[in-house]
Enzyme design. Sequence first.
Site, PDB file in Angstrom:
ATOM      1  CG  ASP A  16      -1.898   0.935   1.231  1.00 27.77           C
ATOM      2  OD1 ASP A  16      -2.004   1.594   0.268  1.00 27.77           O
ATOM      3  OD2 ASP A  16      -2.723   1.033   2.027  1.00 27.77           O
ATOM      4  CG  ASP A 106      -3.546   3.952  -3.192  1.00 28.21           C
ATOM      5  OD1 ASP A 106      -4.341   3.178  -3.358  1.00 28.21           O
ATOM      6  OD2 ASP A 106      -3.469   4.995  -2.604  1.00 28.21           O
ATOM      7  CD  GLU A 107      -5.768  -0.920  -1.050  1.00 29.09           C
ATOM      8  OE1 GLU A 107      -5.252  -1.460  -0.040  1.00 29.09           O
ATOM      9  OE2 GLU A 107      -6.719  -0.135  -0.902  1.00 29.09           O
TER      10      GLU A 107
END
EC number: 2.7.7.7
Length: 401
Positions: A16, A106-107
Site C-alpha cells: 500500500d 495505490d494498493e
Amino acid sequence: MFVSTPRTEASILHADLDSFYASVEQRDDSSLRGRPVIVGGGVVLAASYEAKAFGIRTPMNGRDALRLCPQAVVVHPRFSAYSDASKAVFEIFRDTTPLVEGISIDEAFLDVGGLRRIAGPAADIGQRLRERVRDEVGLPITVGIASTKFLAKVASAVAKPDGLLLVPPGGELKFLHPLPVERLCGVGAVTARKLHDHGIRTIGEMADVGETVLVSMLGGGAGRHLHDLSWARDPRPVHVGRRRRSIGSQRALGRRPKSAEDIDAIVVGIVERLGKRLRAAHRVSRTVVLRMRFDDFTRATRSHTLYESTARNDAILGVARRLVAGATPMIGERGLTLIGLSLTNLENDDAVQLALPFDADANGALDVTIDSLRDRFGTAAVTRAVLLGRDQGMVVPMLPD
C-alpha cells in the site's frame, strides 16, 4: 481468471503506497518534502503524513483542514502523474509475482507462496519490493505480510508509514486481539459505537463474546463476518484478472442549495462517464443504483433493475432520472450534499442475448461514435448541451475496469 491456492504460511503481501497523491507531489517538488501537504482544494483528496499529524484526513473540507494546519501547502491534483506512478508500481508488483490482485491504483495483494525456493522468504521479497518502489519510482510503500488477505491488510495499516510487518504463522491472534475493533474491515463509526456501548473495544474482546452475541447486536451477516475476522478466519485467495462487480461515480455538492436542473446536469455527466467506462471494458449493466447523502450526513439508496442489460447512455440515464424524481421530496426536505450512481449486475457484452433492433440506434452506435471522438480529440470534443459551462468535477484515476 487465476486464483492462488490458500496457504497456511505467511505468504500474502498487502502493498500500500503511503499518502499516494501527496507522496507523488513531494517526490516531484523537493520544496514540499518534510512539509504538510494537502492535495485538493474544496475537499482534501490526500494529505501528507506531516499534515495528518495535525488531524487532517480525507475527505475533509479544505477550509476545516487549513484551520487545523494554517501552514499547510495546498496543491492542485495532477491525475496524469498519479496514473503514471501507479502503472510503474504495478509493473514492479507483476515483476515480483504473477499473482497480483489490484485493489485500487495505490494498493494490491500479492501471493508469493510459490517463490520461496527462487526468491527466498516472504519478508525478504517484501523488503526488496519496497526498495524497488523507492529506488525506481521514488515513492514510499508499506507492506504487510500474513497467511490471509485480511491480516496482511491489517498488518500494513499497523506498519504505516513506510514500513514492513510480518504476522508469523501461529501468531495471528497474538497480533490481532490487542488491536481496536476499528481495525476490522466492516467496522465503521456506527458499528464501533454499538460495540463500545457493550464494552467491546478490542478485537480480542469481540472474539470472546461469541458469534451469537455479535449477531444479536449487529445482525446476521455483519455479526458472523466480524466474528470470523476476530478469529483471523479469511479463506479468500488472491484473484488475478477478476473483473469488477460494479462501477460507480459520485459528486460532492457542498451545502449550497441545488436546483433540479443542477442535479440533473450532474446526473447526466455521471452517466456519460459511466457509460463510456462500460463500453470501453466491453461490459453491460442491468441494475442502476442511486446513492445520496444529505445535510444531516444520513444516506439513502434507490435502485432499479432493467429488463435487459445495456451499455447505452439513454437507457441508463432514463433509469437514473426516474430514481432521482422518486427521491425529490426527500431531497427537498433534507438537502442533498452528495449524489452518485453505481452500475451493478455487470456482464461481458458478448455474453448477452441480442434484442431485436426496433429503433435506429438499438446497438448504441451513437454512443460508440462519440466515445471514439472523445478518445481521439479529447473529452470536450463532443459535449451535451446541458453540460456546457458546467463544472463536472474531477475524474480520479483508477484501475482498469
